[in-house]
Design an enzyme around this catalytic site. Sequence first.
Site, short mmCIF file in Angstrom:
data_model
loop_
_atom_site.label_atom_id
_atom_site.label_comp_id
_atom_site.label_asym_id
_atom_site.label_seq_id
_atom_site.Cartn_x
_atom_site.Cartn_y
_atom_site.Cartn_z
N CYS A 156 0.82 -1.23 0.00
CA CYS A 156 0.00 0.00 0.00
C CYS A 156 0.85 1.27 0.00
CB CYS A 156 -0.92 0.01 1.20
SG CYS A 156 -1.97 -1.45 1.27
N HIS A 187 -3.52 6.93 2.70
CA HIS A 187 -3.91 5.63 2.17
C HIS A 187 -5.31 5.27 2.70
CE1 HIS A 187 -4.20 1.56 1.09
NE2 HIS A 187 -3.92 1.07 2.29
N ASN A 221 -10.27 -0.10 -0.62
CA ASN A 221 -8.83 -0.02 -0.40
C ASN A 221 -8.14 -0.52 -1.67
OD1 ASN A 221 -6.16 -0.67 0.25
ND2 ASN A 221 -6.66 -1.30 2.34
O1 UT7 Z 1 -4.20 -1.42 3.42
C1 UT7 Z 1 -3.55 -2.05 4.47
C2 UT7 Z 1 -4.06 -3.42 4.53
N1 UT7 Z 1 -5.23 -3.74 5.24
C3 UT7 Z 1 -5.90 -3.01 6.19
O2 UT7 Z 1 -5.68 -1.90 6.50
C4 UT7 Z 1 -6.99 -3.77 6.91
C5 UT7 Z 1 -7.00 -3.54 8.40
N2 UT7 Z 1 -8.02 -4.32 9.05
C6 UT7 Z 1 -9.35 -4.07 8.91
O3 UT7 Z 1 -9.73 -3.16 8.20
C7 UT7 Z 1 -10.33 -4.89 9.72
O4 UT7 Z 1 -9.62 -5.75 10.56
C8 UT7 Z 1 -11.33 -5.72 8.85
C9 UT7 Z 1 -12.30 -4.79 8.15
C10 UT7 Z 1 -10.59 -6.54 7.81
C11 UT7 Z 1 -12.13 -6.66 9.74
O5 UT7 Z 1 -12.79 -5.89 10.75
P1 UT7 Z 1 -12.67 -6.27 12.28
O6 UT7 Z 1 -13.51 -5.32 13.02
O7 UT7 Z 1 -11.22 -6.33 12.63
O8 UT7 Z 1 -13.33 -7.70 12.31
P2 UT7 Z 1 -12.72 -9.06 12.88
O9 UT7 Z 1 -11.77 -9.67 11.91
O10 UT7 Z 1 -12.25 -8.85 14.28
O11 UT7 Z 1 -14.02 -9.98 12.93
C12 UT7 Z 1 -15.12 -9.68 13.81
C13 UT7 Z 1 -16.24 -10.65 13.49
C14 UT7 Z 1 -15.78 -12.11 13.44
O12 UT7 Z 1 -16.83 -12.92 13.93
P3 UT7 Z 1 -16.80 -13.45 15.46
O13 UT7 Z 1 -15.53 -14.25 15.58
O14 UT7 Z 1 -16.81 -12.23 16.33
O15 UT7 Z 1 -18.05 -14.28 15.54
C15 UT7 Z 1 -15.62 -12.40 11.98
O16 UT7 Z 1 -15.78 -13.76 11.63
O17 UT7 Z 1 -16.79 -10.38 12.20
C16 UT7 Z 1 -16.73 -11.56 11.38
N3 UT7 Z 1 -16.45 -11.14 10.01
C17 UT7 Z 1 -17.42 -10.78 9.15
N4 UT7 Z 1 -18.75 -10.73 9.28
C18 UT7 Z 1 -19.46 -10.30 8.21
C19 UT7 Z 1 -15.25 -11.01 9.39
N5 UT7 Z 1 -15.42 -10.57 8.13
C20 UT7 Z 1 -16.76 -10.43 7.96
C21 UT7 Z 1 -17.55 -10.00 6.88
N6 UT7 Z 1 -18.89 -9.94 7.06
N7 UT7 Z 1 -17.02 -9.62 5.69
#
Ligand code: UT7
Length: 332
Positions: free
Chosen positions: A118, A259, A289
């Site tokens: 990125c 970014h 992104n």
């Molecule tokens: O550009 C640089 C590279 N990347 C980034 O900057 C990404 C940085 N990270 C993020 O933006 C976030 O971590 C995400 C958007 C990818 C994920 O959000 P989060 O708030 O960190 O969610 P999480 O991974 O902690 O997951 C929370 C819950 C989980 O369920 P449980 O275990 O609480 O039951 C996941 O399984 O949300 C679930 N989950 C989803 N639910 C619906 C994960 N992805 C999804 C989804 N839709 N797409």
Amino acid sequence: MTPPPCGVRLAGTGSKVPDRVLSNHDLEKILDTSDEWIVQRTGIRERRICDPETEGTFTLGRDALTAALADAGMVGSDLDLIVCGTCTGEMACPSVSCRIAAAVEATPAAAFDVTAACCGFVYSINIAESLIRSGRFRSVGVIGVDAMSSIIDYDDRSVSILFGDAAGAAVLVRDDDPGRGCIYQRMHADGSGWESLYIPRREREVPEHDRDNPIRLGHLRMNGREVFRFAVTRFRETVEDALAGTGLSVDDVSLFVCHQSNERIIAAAREKIGIPEEKMPVNIDRFGNSSAGSVGLLFDQLRKSGRCREGEIVCLVAFGGGMTWASSVWRI
Ligand code: UT7
């Protein structure tokens, strides 16, 4: 002989996104996710993705640079170097920049790619600016581009909701005023955190903790929570370092072009530092992104809408896989 000191002028910018829109509602049809979840967690409503038959990193980058050259009133043969930040090049050899150089008729301009995920655009513009200041090059085309759809596993909801395809470009030229151009830059990396974001080519590259998960080789793997933690801290530190390093206050800076990783990451840093919302604009709601494409795309859109005028100070900031982070503060 030491060349006389010079500055660097931003002669033009350009960008390109595919026409094809992939909305949250489209993703709802193929994944266990919802528009509400995606908007709340990321701020994204839709993203653009390539038609794999006709578009990709090369075409997006070529079109963005062509637009930047037109904006600068220049042609490809005016360039003596092309630097392209990307992690989705179609081939390991040749570089994307070599093909773009030929396509815009810049031959025999030098051309190379920069792999900094990125941070691709910010790393590339910093390198290009420094090479012009060194006196070795006069006119450089800089591109940040990623066709993330080519490396996304659309069965994996943890990554597919986040990313889109885009390219941003800038044309930089030597200027007689040494006070013009990049007045501060930083580029950093910490490879010990690479396992948070990687694209494995072979089984043996998959880290221990991911071995039991379904892996598609050649596709992006991300530990979202780890990257989130890294990004919130590093992003704020990078902006604060740029302000401290230049001796500027938030009031002195017209725009922070950051970014577009996740709206929550951007908002957290903005609020902590005390930057007004209008000085740190976002377009992640419409483009997601786009990795190395995001800073150049937003920069071009802001310039074209009159938000970034000559003489103003603009701070570019990025962070991402590697892990990498970088800043570039410009007197435009
Ligand atoms: O550009 C640089 C590279 N990347 C980034 O900057 C990404 C940085 N990270 C993020 O933006 C976030 O971590 C995400 C958007 C990818 C994920 O959000 P989060 O708030 O960190 O969610 P999480 O991974 O902690 O997951 C929370 C819950 C989980 O369920 P449980 O275990 O609480 O039951 C996941 O399984 O949300 C679930 N989950 C989803 N639910 C619906 C994960 N992805 C999804 C989804 N839709 N797409």
